[in-house]
Scaffold this active site. Structure first.
Site, PDB file in Angstrom:
ATOM      1  N   GLY A  27       3.009  -1.076   4.246  1.00  0.00           N
ATOM      2  CA  GLY A  27       2.979   0.337   3.890  1.00  0.00           C
ATOM      3  C   GLY A  27       4.370   0.831   3.543  1.00  0.00           C
ATOM      4  O   GLY A  27       4.880   0.600   2.441  1.00  0.00           O
ATOM      5  N   SER A  79       3.868  -1.657  10.211  1.00  0.00           N
ATOM      6  CA  SER A  79       5.320  -1.552  10.363  1.00  0.00           C
ATOM      7  C   SER A  79       6.070  -2.832   9.989  1.00  0.00           C
ATOM      8  O   SER A  79       7.103  -3.147  10.585  1.00  0.00           O
ATOM      9  CB  SER A  79       5.687  -1.118  11.783  1.00  0.00           C
ATOM     10  OG  SER A  79       5.183   0.186  12.032  1.00  0.00           O
ATOM     11  N   ASN A  82       0.868  -1.192   0.000  1.00  0.00           N
ATOM     12  CA  ASN A  82       0.000   0.000   0.000  1.00  0.00           C
ATOM     13  C   ASN A  82       0.900   1.237   0.000  1.00  0.00           C
ATOM     14  O   ASN A  82       1.506   1.576   1.013  1.00  0.00           O
ATOM     15  CB  ASN A  82      -0.889  -0.043   1.253  1.00  0.00           C
ATOM     16  CG  ASN A  82      -1.753   1.201   1.384  1.00  0.00           C
ATOM     17  OD1 ASN A  82      -1.836   2.012   0.467  1.00  0.00           O
ATOM     18  ND2 ASN A  82      -2.399   1.347   2.535  1.00  0.00           N
ATOM     19  N   TRP A  83       0.957   1.887  -1.141  1.00  0.00           N
ATOM     20  CA  TRP A  83       1.863   3.048  -1.266  1.00  0.00           C
ATOM     21  C   TRP A  83       1.290   4.304  -0.620  1.00  0.00           C
ATOM     22  O   TRP A  83       1.963   5.322  -0.550  1.00  0.00           O
ATOM     23  CB  TRP A  83       2.131   3.350  -2.742  1.00  0.00           C
ATOM     24  CG  TRP A  83       2.833   2.261  -3.493  1.00  0.00           C
ATOM     25  CD1 TRP A  83       3.301   1.060  -2.993  1.00  0.00           C
ATOM     26  CD2 TRP A  83       3.151   2.262  -4.884  1.00  0.00           C
ATOM     27  NE1 TRP A  83       3.884   0.330  -3.995  1.00  0.00           N
ATOM     28  CE2 TRP A  83       3.805   1.040  -5.169  1.00  0.00           C
ATOM     29  CE3 TRP A  83       2.949   3.165  -5.924  1.00  0.00           C
ATOM     30  CZ2 TRP A  83       4.253   0.710  -6.450  1.00  0.00           C
ATOM     31  CZ3 TRP A  83       3.400   2.844  -7.189  1.00  0.00           C
ATOM     32  CH2 TRP A  83       4.048   1.631  -7.449  1.00  0.00           C
ATOM     33  N   LYS A  84       0.026   4.260  -0.258  1.00  0.00           N
ATOM     34  CA  LYS A  84      -0.650   5.443   0.303  1.00  0.00           C
ATOM     35  C   LYS A  84      -0.476   6.632  -0.658  1.00  0.00           C
ATOM     36  O   LYS A  84      -0.468   6.411  -1.869  1.00  0.00           O
ATOM     37  CB  LYS A  84      -0.140   5.712   1.720  1.00  0.00           C
ATOM     38  CG  LYS A  84      -0.224   4.431   2.581  1.00  0.00           C
ATOM     39  CD  LYS A  84      -0.032   4.634   4.035  1.00  0.00           C
ATOM     40  CE  LYS A  84      -0.182   3.291   4.745  1.00  0.00           C
ATOM     41  NZ  LYS A  84      -0.047   3.360   6.183  1.00  0.00           N
ATOM     42  N   GLU A  92      -4.857  -4.839  11.045  1.00  0.00           N
ATOM     43  CA  GLU A  92      -3.866  -3.770  11.140  1.00  0.00           C
ATOM     44  C   GLU A  92      -4.113  -2.971  12.413  1.00  0.00           C
ATOM     45  O   GLU A  92      -4.945  -2.039  12.412  1.00  0.00           O
ATOM     46  CB  GLU A  92      -3.990  -2.824   9.936  1.00  0.00           C
ATOM     47  CG  GLU A  92      -3.586  -3.431   8.627  1.00  0.00           C
ATOM     48  CD  GLU A  92      -3.083  -2.363   7.658  1.00  0.00           C
ATOM     49  OE1 GLU A  92      -1.938  -2.490   7.206  1.00  0.00           O
ATOM     50  OE2 GLU A  92      -3.794  -1.392   7.393  1.00  0.00           O
ATOM     51  N   GLU A 101      -6.552   4.732   8.094  1.00  0.00           N
ATOM     52  CA  GLU A 101      -6.467   6.151   7.730  1.00  0.00           C
ATOM     53  C   GLU A 101      -7.797   6.647   7.154  1.00  0.00           C
ATOM     54  O   GLU A 101      -8.161   7.810   7.335  1.00  0.00           O
ATOM     55  CB  GLU A 101      -5.306   6.358   6.748  1.00  0.00           C
ATOM     56  CG  GLU A 101      -3.971   6.238   7.473  1.00  0.00           C
ATOM     57  CD  GLU A 101      -2.873   5.545   6.696  1.00  0.00           C
ATOM     58  OE1 GLU A 101      -2.920   5.522   5.460  1.00  0.00           O
ATOM     59  OE2 GLU A 101      -1.954   5.004   7.362  1.00  0.00           O
ATOM     60  N   GLY A 125       2.700   2.669  10.597  1.00  0.00           N
ATOM     61  CA  GLY A 125       3.598   3.800  10.385  1.00  0.00           C
ATOM     62  C   GLY A 125       4.350   4.241  11.622  1.00  0.00           C
ATOM     63  O   GLY A 125       4.960   5.304  11.641  1.00  0.00           O
ATOM     64  N   HIS A 128      -9.499   1.051   5.631  1.00  0.00           N
ATOM     65  CA  HIS A 128      -8.148   1.249   6.168  1.00  0.00           C
ATOM     66  C   HIS A 128      -8.223   2.238   7.326  1.00  0.00           C
ATOM     67  O   HIS A 128      -9.026   3.171   7.309  1.00  0.00           O
ATOM     68  CB  HIS A 128      -7.235   1.785   5.062  1.00  0.00           C
ATOM     69  CG  HIS A 128      -5.793   1.792   5.482  1.00  0.00           C
ATOM     70  ND1 HIS A 128      -5.270   2.793   6.265  1.00  0.00           N
ATOM     71  CD2 HIS A 128      -4.798   0.908   5.271  1.00  0.00           C
ATOM     72  CE1 HIS A 128      -3.994   2.517   6.496  1.00  0.00           C
ATOM     73  NE2 HIS A 128      -3.680   1.388   5.909  1.00  0.00           N
TER      74      HIS A 128
HETATM   75  P1  13P Z   1       3.211   0.691   7.551  1.00  0.00           P
HETATM   76  O1  13P Z   1       3.738  -0.629   7.003  1.00  0.00           O
HETATM   77  O2  13P Z   1       3.893   1.890   6.995  1.00  0.00           O
HETATM   78  O3  13P Z   1       3.122   0.657   9.037  1.00  0.00           O
HETATM   79  O4  13P Z   1       1.701   0.796   7.022  1.00  0.00           O
HETATM   80  C1  13P Z   1       0.855  -0.270   7.197  1.00  0.00           C
HETATM   81  C2  13P Z   1      -0.379  -0.005   6.460  1.00  0.00           C
HETATM   82  O5  13P Z   1      -1.164   0.855   6.834  1.00  0.00           O
HETATM   83  C3  13P Z   1      -0.632  -0.778   5.244  1.00  0.00           C
HETATM   84  O6  13P Z   1      -1.927  -0.576   4.796  1.00  0.00           O
END
Ligand code: 13P
Length: 260
Positions: free
Chosen positions: A235, A214, A11-13, A168, A98, A174, A96
């Site tokens: 992520g 993470s 997931n590149w966000k 998650e 976020e 993150g 998600h």
């Molecule tokens: P990180 O791997 O940066 O913690 O993000 C996880 C995530 O939200 C994947 O959707």
């Protein structure tokens, strides 16, 4: 997709522009071999989905939308529907953390999106997880229970075969504080037990459940080795083609097929 295949989603966000995305996919294609036991999925920003869909070999990678609106068409300025994504992506992230916490998506929005994905032949990846406060209050299982019920209301047991669940924990996203494998195991068992309660033992056994939060190339294997965990939602570490390819390699080596 059967559980003998690991699912690794990057997931590149809101990262990487068109040029960077194209370069990344070019690099990743060279680093990652096709393995029967691993499905690799990229979730870039919506802007790059169409050009990447022309660039990638779908036998090597699949694409996921990070978000979409639940109506199929109409006067919804700025939105993209699952119907429009059909044919470009094979998966869609839903709920998600976020989206829930920054954009205030409710369980009602989330279950409408799960339905929209299924209706339009995208596999929904329903993301659930507790906050640090909820964990400290001992509410993890209750939160997972509520988010599962909230997201899956109206999903039939036949439709459930297309659904992927991603555990998650919000505090692990993150933050660099990845969850302990034992805690992930416990949470994923709670998820399967809830699915069993809602859909029966066979569905609980068959549903794919991922871990995210993470994950790095160093920590990936510990989760992939957990018998209840079927893959990873990555992520930050997915933004580097080399680091992501290392995670994909671990999924291949760590799979039950590869160990036979
Ligand atoms: P990180 O791997 O940066 O913690 O993000 C996880 C995530 O939200 C994947 O959707």
């Amino acid at each position: 997709m059967a559980r003998d295949k690991k699912l690794i989603i990057g997931n590149w966000k809101m990262n990487l522009n068109m040029h960077e995305a194209s370069l990344y996919v070019h690099q990743l294609a060279k680093l990652v071999k096709n393995h029967r036991d691993v499905e690799v999925v990229l979730a870039p920003t919506a802007l790059t989905l169409q050009s990447l869909s022309l660039q990638i070999n779908y036998r090597q990678f699949k694409l996921a939308a990070q978000n979409f609106y639940w109506r199929d068409m109409g006067a919804y300025t700025g939105e993209i529907s699952a119907a429009q994504l059909n044919g470009i992506v094979q998966y869609g992230l839903v709920g998600h953390s976020e989206r829930r916490h920054v954009f205030n998506e409710s369980d009602k929005d989330i279950r409408a999106k799960v339905q929209a994905a299924i209706r339009n032949n995208l596999r929904p990846v329903l993301c659930i997880g507790e906050t640090a406060f909820e964990r400290s209050e001992g509410e993890t299982a209750a939160v997972l229970h509520d988010q599962l019920i909230g997201g899956l209301a109206n999903v039939t047991s036949e439709e459930l075969k297309e659904v992927v669940i991603a555990y998650e924990p919000v505090w692990a996203i993150g933050s660099g504080k990845n969850a302990l494998p034992d805690d992930v195991s416990q949470a994923v068992r709670a998820i399967r037990s809830q699915i069993k309660h809602l859909y029966g033992a066979k569905s609980a056994e068959e549903i794919q459940v991922l871990y995210g939060g993470s994950v790095t190339a160093d920590s990936a294997k510990a989760y992939l080795d957990l018998p209840d965990v079927d893959g990873l939602l990555v992520g930050g570490a997915s933004l580097d083609a080399h680091a992501f390819s290392e995670i994909v390699k671990k999924a291949h080596k760590g799979s039950s097929l590869a160990n036979k």
